[in-house]
Write a protein that holds these residues in place. Structure first.
Motif, PDB file in Angstrom:
ATOM      1  N   LEU A 196      16.984  56.692  14.513  1.00  0.00           N
ATOM      2  CA  LEU A 196      16.034  57.381  15.381  1.00  0.00           C
ATOM      3  C   LEU A 196      14.592  57.118  14.956  1.00  0.00           C
ATOM      4  O   LEU A 196      13.683  57.081  15.796  1.00  0.00           O
ATOM      5  N   PHE A 197      14.362  56.922  13.670  1.00  0.00           N
ATOM      6  CA  PHE A 197      13.012  56.604  13.199  1.00  0.00           C
ATOM      7  C   PHE A 197      12.626  55.166  13.551  1.00  0.00           C
ATOM      8  O   PHE A 197      11.452  54.873  13.793  1.00  0.00           O
ATOM      9  N   ILE A 198      13.605  54.267  13.593  1.00  0.00           N
ATOM     10  CA  ILE A 198      13.300  52.855  13.829  1.00  0.00           C
ATOM     11  C   ILE A 198      13.196  52.529  15.320  1.00  0.00           C
ATOM     12  O   ILE A 198      12.346  51.737  15.730  1.00  0.00           O
ATOM     13  N   MET A 199      14.035  53.146  16.157  1.00  0.00           N
ATOM     14  CA  MET A 199      14.145  52.777  17.575  1.00  0.00           C
ATOM     15  C   MET A 199      12.804  52.692  18.299  1.00  0.00           C
ATOM     16  O   MET A 199      12.517  51.676  18.958  1.00  0.00           O
ATOM     17  N   PRO A 200      11.912  53.701  18.240  1.00  0.00           N
ATOM     18  CA  PRO A 200      10.667  53.624  19.017  1.00  0.00           C
ATOM     19  C   PRO A 200       9.635  52.661  18.435  1.00  0.00           C
ATOM     20  O   PRO A 200       8.571  52.460  19.032  1.00  0.00           O
ATOM     21  N   ALA A 208      21.221  48.277  33.301  1.00  0.00           N
ATOM     22  CA  ALA A 208      22.614  48.620  33.020  1.00  0.00           C
ATOM     23  C   ALA A 208      23.210  47.678  31.981  1.00  0.00           C
ATOM     24  O   ALA A 208      23.981  48.096  31.104  1.00  0.00           O
ATOM     25  N   PHE A 209      22.851  46.404  32.058  1.00  0.00           N
ATOM     26  CA  PHE A 209      23.352  45.429  31.084  1.00  0.00           C
ATOM     27  C   PHE A 209      22.819  45.736  29.683  1.00  0.00           C
ATOM     28  O   PHE A 209      23.557  45.675  28.699  1.00  0.00           O
ATOM     29  N   TYR A 210      21.532  46.090  29.589  1.00  0.00           N
ATOM     30  CA  TYR A 210      20.960  46.424  28.285  1.00  0.00           C
ATOM     31  C   TYR A 210      21.660  47.642  27.672  1.00  0.00           C
ATOM     32  O   TYR A 210      21.830  47.723  26.457  1.00  0.00           O
ATOM     33  N   TRP A 211      22.062  48.570  28.522  1.00  0.00           N
ATOM     34  CA  TRP A 211      22.697  49.803  28.052  1.00  0.00           C
ATOM     35  C   TRP A 211      24.127  49.586  27.562  1.00  0.00           C
ATOM     36  O   TRP A 211      24.719  50.477  26.962  1.00  0.00           O
ATOM     37  N   LEU A 212      24.699  48.433  27.833  1.00  0.00           N
ATOM     38  CA  LEU A 212      26.109  48.214  27.486  1.00  0.00           C
ATOM     39  C   LEU A 212      26.385  48.390  25.999  1.00  0.00           C
ATOM     40  O   LEU A 212      27.514  48.678  25.606  1.00  0.00           O
ATOM     41  N   ALA A 213      25.362  48.190  25.170  1.00  0.00           N
ATOM     42  CA  ALA A 213      25.564  48.345  23.726  1.00  0.00           C
ATOM     43  C   ALA A 213      26.146  49.701  23.392  1.00  0.00           C
ATOM     44  O   ALA A 213      27.025  49.826  22.519  1.00  0.00           O
ATOM     45  N   ALA A 214      25.680  50.751  24.084  1.00  0.00           N
ATOM     46  CA  ALA A 214      26.119  52.104  23.752  1.00  0.00           C
ATOM     47  C   ALA A 214      27.610  52.323  24.027  1.00  0.00           C
ATOM     48  O   ALA A 214      28.362  52.704  23.119  1.00  0.00           O
ATOM     49  N   PRO A 215      28.102  52.098  25.257  1.00  0.00           N
ATOM     50  CA  PRO A 215      29.524  52.345  25.490  1.00  0.00           C
ATOM     51  C   PRO A 215      30.456  51.392  24.757  1.00  0.00           C
ATOM     52  O   PRO A 215      31.544  51.794  24.346  1.00  0.00           O
ATOM     53  N   ALA A 274      20.037  63.151  23.634  1.00  0.00           N
ATOM     54  CA  ALA A 274      19.068  63.459  24.686  1.00  0.00           C
ATOM     55  C   ALA A 274      17.878  62.512  24.636  1.00  0.00           C
ATOM     56  O   ALA A 274      17.410  62.028  25.680  1.00  0.00           O
ATOM     57  N   LEU A 275      17.390  62.232  23.448  1.00  0.00           N
ATOM     58  CA  LEU A 275      16.291  61.270  23.326  1.00  0.00           C
ATOM     59  C   LEU A 275      16.733  59.895  23.795  1.00  0.00           C
ATOM     60  O   LEU A 275      15.989  59.176  24.476  1.00  0.00           O
ATOM     61  N   GLN A 276      17.955  59.512  23.439  1.00  0.00           N
ATOM     62  CA  GLN A 276      18.494  58.224  23.869  1.00  0.00           C
ATOM     63  C   GLN A 276      18.614  58.166  25.388  1.00  0.00           C
ATOM     64  O   GLN A 276      18.164  57.211  26.031  1.00  0.00           O
ATOM     65  N   ASN A 277      19.201  59.196  25.987  1.00  0.00           N
ATOM     66  CA  ASN A 277      19.454  59.178  27.429  1.00  0.00           C
ATOM     67  C   ASN A 277      18.170  59.212  28.246  1.00  0.00           C
ATOM     68  O   ASN A 277      18.057  58.555  29.284  1.00  0.00           O
ATOM     69  N   ALA A 278      17.195  60.008  27.789  1.00  0.00           N
ATOM     70  CA  ALA A 278      15.982  60.200  28.583  1.00  0.00           C
ATOM     71  C   ALA A 278      14.949  59.099  28.384  1.00  0.00           C
ATOM     72  O   ALA A 278      14.102  58.888  29.258  1.00  0.00           O
ATOM     73  N   ASN A 279      14.981  58.396  27.242  1.00  0.00           N
ATOM     74  CA  ASN A 279      13.881  57.490  26.916  1.00  0.00           C
ATOM     75  C   ASN A 279      14.260  56.026  26.736  1.00  0.00           C
ATOM     76  O   ASN A 279      13.376  55.172  26.662  1.00  0.00           O
ATOM     77  N   THR A 280      15.561  55.729  26.637  1.00  0.00           N
ATOM     78  CA  THR A 280      15.955  54.348  26.364  1.00  0.00           C
ATOM     79  C   THR A 280      15.528  53.400  27.481  1.00  0.00           C
ATOM     80  O   THR A 280      14.971  52.322  27.223  1.00  0.00           O
ATOM     81  N   SER A 281      15.787  53.774  28.736  1.00  0.00           N
ATOM     82  CA  SER A 281      15.365  52.897  29.848  1.00  0.00           C
ATOM     83  C   SER A 281      13.851  52.722  29.843  1.00  0.00           C
ATOM     84  O   SER A 281      13.332  51.632  30.117  1.00  0.00           O
ATOM     85  N   ARG A 282      13.142  53.792  29.515  1.00  0.00           N
ATOM     86  CA  ARG A 282      11.684  53.722  29.449  1.00  0.00           C
ATOM     87  C   ARG A 282      11.235  52.745  28.365  1.00  0.00           C
ATOM     88  O   ARG A 282      10.315  51.928  28.575  1.00  0.00           O
ATOM     89  N   ILE A 283      11.887  52.798  27.209  1.00  0.00           N
ATOM     90  CA  ILE A 283      11.552  51.878  26.115  1.00  0.00           C
ATOM     91  C   ILE A 283      11.855  50.441  26.518  1.00  0.00           C
ATOM     92  O   ILE A 283      11.048  49.532  26.298  1.00  0.00           O
ATOM     93  N   PHE A 284      13.001  50.227  27.136  1.00  0.00           N
ATOM     94  CA  PHE A 284      13.368  48.876  27.558  1.00  0.00           C
ATOM     95  C   PHE A 284      12.358  48.319  28.554  1.00  0.00           C
ATOM     96  O   PHE A 284      11.924  47.158  28.454  1.00  0.00           O
ATOM     97  N   GLU A 285      11.984  49.128  29.544  1.00  0.00           N
ATOM     98  CA  GLU A 285      11.031  48.656  30.547  1.00  0.00           C
ATOM     99  C   GLU A 285       9.655  48.423  29.922  1.00  0.00           C
ATOM    100  O   GLU A 285       8.957  47.462  30.263  1.00  0.00           O
ATOM    101  N   THR A 286       9.270  49.293  29.000  1.00  0.00           N
ATOM    102  CA  THR A 286       7.977  49.136  28.340  1.00  0.00           C
ATOM    103  C   THR A 286       7.929  47.849  27.524  1.00  0.00           C
ATOM    104  O   THR A 286       6.879  47.204  27.410  1.00  0.00           O
ATOM    105  N   GLY A 329      19.491  46.180  20.018  1.00  0.00           N
ATOM    106  CA  GLY A 329      20.276  46.244  18.785  1.00  0.00           C
ATOM    107  C   GLY A 329      20.218  47.613  18.137  1.00  0.00           C
ATOM    108  O   GLY A 329      21.224  48.124  17.622  1.00  0.00           O
ATOM    109  N   MET A 330      19.037  48.233  18.176  1.00  0.00           N
ATOM    110  CA  MET A 330      18.904  49.569  17.594  1.00  0.00           C
ATOM    111  C   MET A 330      19.676  50.604  18.402  1.00  0.00           C
ATOM    112  O   MET A 330      20.216  51.567  17.846  1.00  0.00           O
ATOM    113  N   LEU A 331      19.745  50.412  19.718  1.00  0.00           N
ATOM    114  CA  LEU A 331      20.573  51.303  20.532  1.00  0.00           C
ATOM    115  C   LEU A 331      22.028  51.213  20.091  1.00  0.00           C
ATOM    116  O   LEU A 331      22.726  52.228  19.992  1.00  0.00           O
TER     117      LEU A 331
END
Length: 512
Positions: A103-107, A56-63, A35-47, A117-119
């Motif tokens: 989860l501690f390192i990602m933000p 969408a390209f940045y998210w490719l790491a996950a799938p 849930a933290l990944q889904n709701a905040n990853t795009s926000r972190i990337f844009e920030t 890479g952390m994703l």
């Protein structure tokens, strides 16, 4: 009856409500991570300065990580047994430890590429814990309790996601933690603290299941199948695998040439890469088989993929269109809501961050609805059928996503998310319940991992083509990604009516 005296081939006893509760509790922590990944990853990337068009390209790491990790974890968990730690629980524990660290390192990622890479690492770690949980239900429960078992997992997924998705809002509004930053490149403290809480919740919940649930020991030939002296049933000759492999490689090459000649979006080349990987896998397996190395682990993985049960193949189409819709929602809801409703695409603006926080709450809301719906779905399935139940749920979700386009008052999005929550509860339980009785016990983990291909592949397709479609045909209006996702989800519901649910037939015959 003692669990020590039961193998997975024996008739499994019915478990109590609290036994099912304990064996499913780990999903509460796993969903904190997702849930933290889904709701905040795009926000972190844009920030961190990521281009919205490339989200969408940045998210490719996950799938891509899931595509590699899930079948391997399933394959090796099928072949694992420890007298104290069991079959699946070692993977629960290792994944929880790694995911908590991630989860501690990602933000705290200082740059966009470190965050990407952390994703990758975080998604791989979560998958190590999550994938064996699906097989866990098939291992531990008799067929007539599996819908309940998967529904219990959905309940914990919903509860965990409600809390985790709302954490940034809670830190801001309850504890006065800063929700904005002064410049691009700084993650808000509210997001950081949310990830820290999520990491702790992840490991505590998973370890609860590890220490409160005891597994049934598998039969010896289930753990050491590759050493078996039993003759193998060879359904397809090595030449068949080679032909399939060459065909897939040719398709990948032709698509690459076409994309290049048309100067299409480079993200589309990811599709070519995935097709080429499957082509190489089939071709390599053919070479091993031509040397009579059929019991090689890699060859077994490819052969089992080729010989999937019919029910699994039918469900693959349902999963594809369901998860295409979900991935469109996870990637683009923040961008769609902030631009279409809050009229801001500036990550440093107050309007953008208010919209992003509202999306986190909406994600928590649909997961809360999913937790409640998960309790009702088994009852609806008994009255109708599992296929009709899934159709109803997916239609509710599809209409909910499409409704985003017509809404201007953010508060009305709560209604949209009710439909999404009903669909989410069903997606996390009904397909797995339909699938589980069609799988051989000794390959339950592997096939559950392969089944996740049909979660991962649509995510890769979505990440590869959605950005291209929105930019080329919808003038960069990200709200249309949600509309496309809604249509995809409704299509998945109707495809579910074509699935042969043998488990459901058996249960009704026994009840009669």
């Amino acid at each position: 009856m003692s669990m020590d005296n039961i193998s997975l081939k024996s008739e499994k006893p019915r478990l109590s409500f609290w036994q099912i509760w304990n064996m499913s509790f780990g999903f509460l922590g796993i969903q904190f991570g997702f849930a933290l990944q889904n709701a905040n990853t795009s926000r972190i990337f844009e920030t961190l300065g990521g281009d919205t068009k490339n989200l969408a390209f940045y998210w490719l790491a996950a799938p891509v990580t899931g595509l590699l990790v899930q079948p391997l974890i399933g394959y090796y968990s099928d072949r694992t047994w420890h007298p104290k730690w069991g079959r699946r629980r070692p993977f629960f524990a290792v994944g929880a430890i790694l995911a908590t660290i991630a989860l501690f390192i990602m933000p705290n990622s200082p740059t966009l590429w470190i965050a990407i890479g952390m994703l990758w690492i975080m998604d791989a770690s979560i998958n190590i814990s999550m994938e064996p949980f699906r097989a866990f239900v098939g291992d531990m429960l008799p067929p007539d309790q599996r819908t309940q078992g998967f529904a219990m997992q959905s309940f914990f997924i919903g509860i965990g996601a409600v809390v985790a998705s709302a954490l940034p809002w809670m830190f801001t509004n309850w504890f006065g933690v800063s929700n904005t930053t002064d410049a691009i490149g700084e993650i808000p403290d509210s997001v950081k603290y949310s990830y820290y809480v999520g990491g702790i919740a992840f490991i505590v919940a998973v370890m609860w299941t590890v220490f409160t649930t005891k597994e049934y020991p598998p039969a010896e030939d289930e753990v050491h199948e590759e050493q078996s002296t039993e003759p193998l049933v060879i359904k397809y000759a090595p030449s068949t695998y080679m032909k399939i492999g060459v065909a897939l490689l040719a398709i990948a090459a032709l698509l690459s040439v076409w994309f290049y000649s048309q100067s299409l979006d480079p993200q589309l080349y990811v599709l070519c890469g995935i097709i080429a990987v499957f082509g190489l896998s089939y071709s390599s397996a053919s070479l091993f088989m031509s040397r009579n190395k059929y019991r090689n682990g890699f060859v077994q993985i490819v052969r089992d993929f080729q010989n999937m049960p019919k029910t699994m193949i039918q469900l693959a189409f349902v999963q594809f269109f369901s998860w295409f819709a979900l991935f469109a929602m996870w990637i683009y809801t923040v961008s769609a809501v902030t631009s279409h409703i809050y009229n801001s695409s500036d990550p440093t603006s107050l309007a953008y961050n208010e919209g992003a926080d509202w999306v986190s709450l909406l994600f928590g809301g649909y997961n809360g609805i999913a937790a409640l719906a998960a309790l009702a779905l088994p009852l609806l399935a008994k009255v109708t059928s599992r296929r009709v139940t899934h159709l109803i749920a997916l239609t509710c979700g599809g209409l909910g996503l499409i409704s985003f386009y017509f809404i201007q008052d953010p508060s009305l999005l709560i209604v949209s998310m009710i439909g999404v929550g009903i669909a989410w509860a069903s997606i996390l339980s009904i397909p797995y319940a339909m699938l589980s009785n069609s799988l051989p016990a000794q390959k339950m983990g592997y096939y559950m991992g392969i089944f996740n291909f049909f979660i991962v592949i649509p995510q890769i397709v979505a990440a590869s083509v959605l950005g291209f479609l929105i930019t080329r045909f919808f003038d960069g209006e990200f709200i249309y990604a949600l509309v496309l996702g809604g249509g995809s989800m409704i299509l998945a519901g109707f495809l579910c009516l074509l699935v042969e649910d043998h488990d459901e037939v058996d249960i009704k015959q026994n009840a009669a």
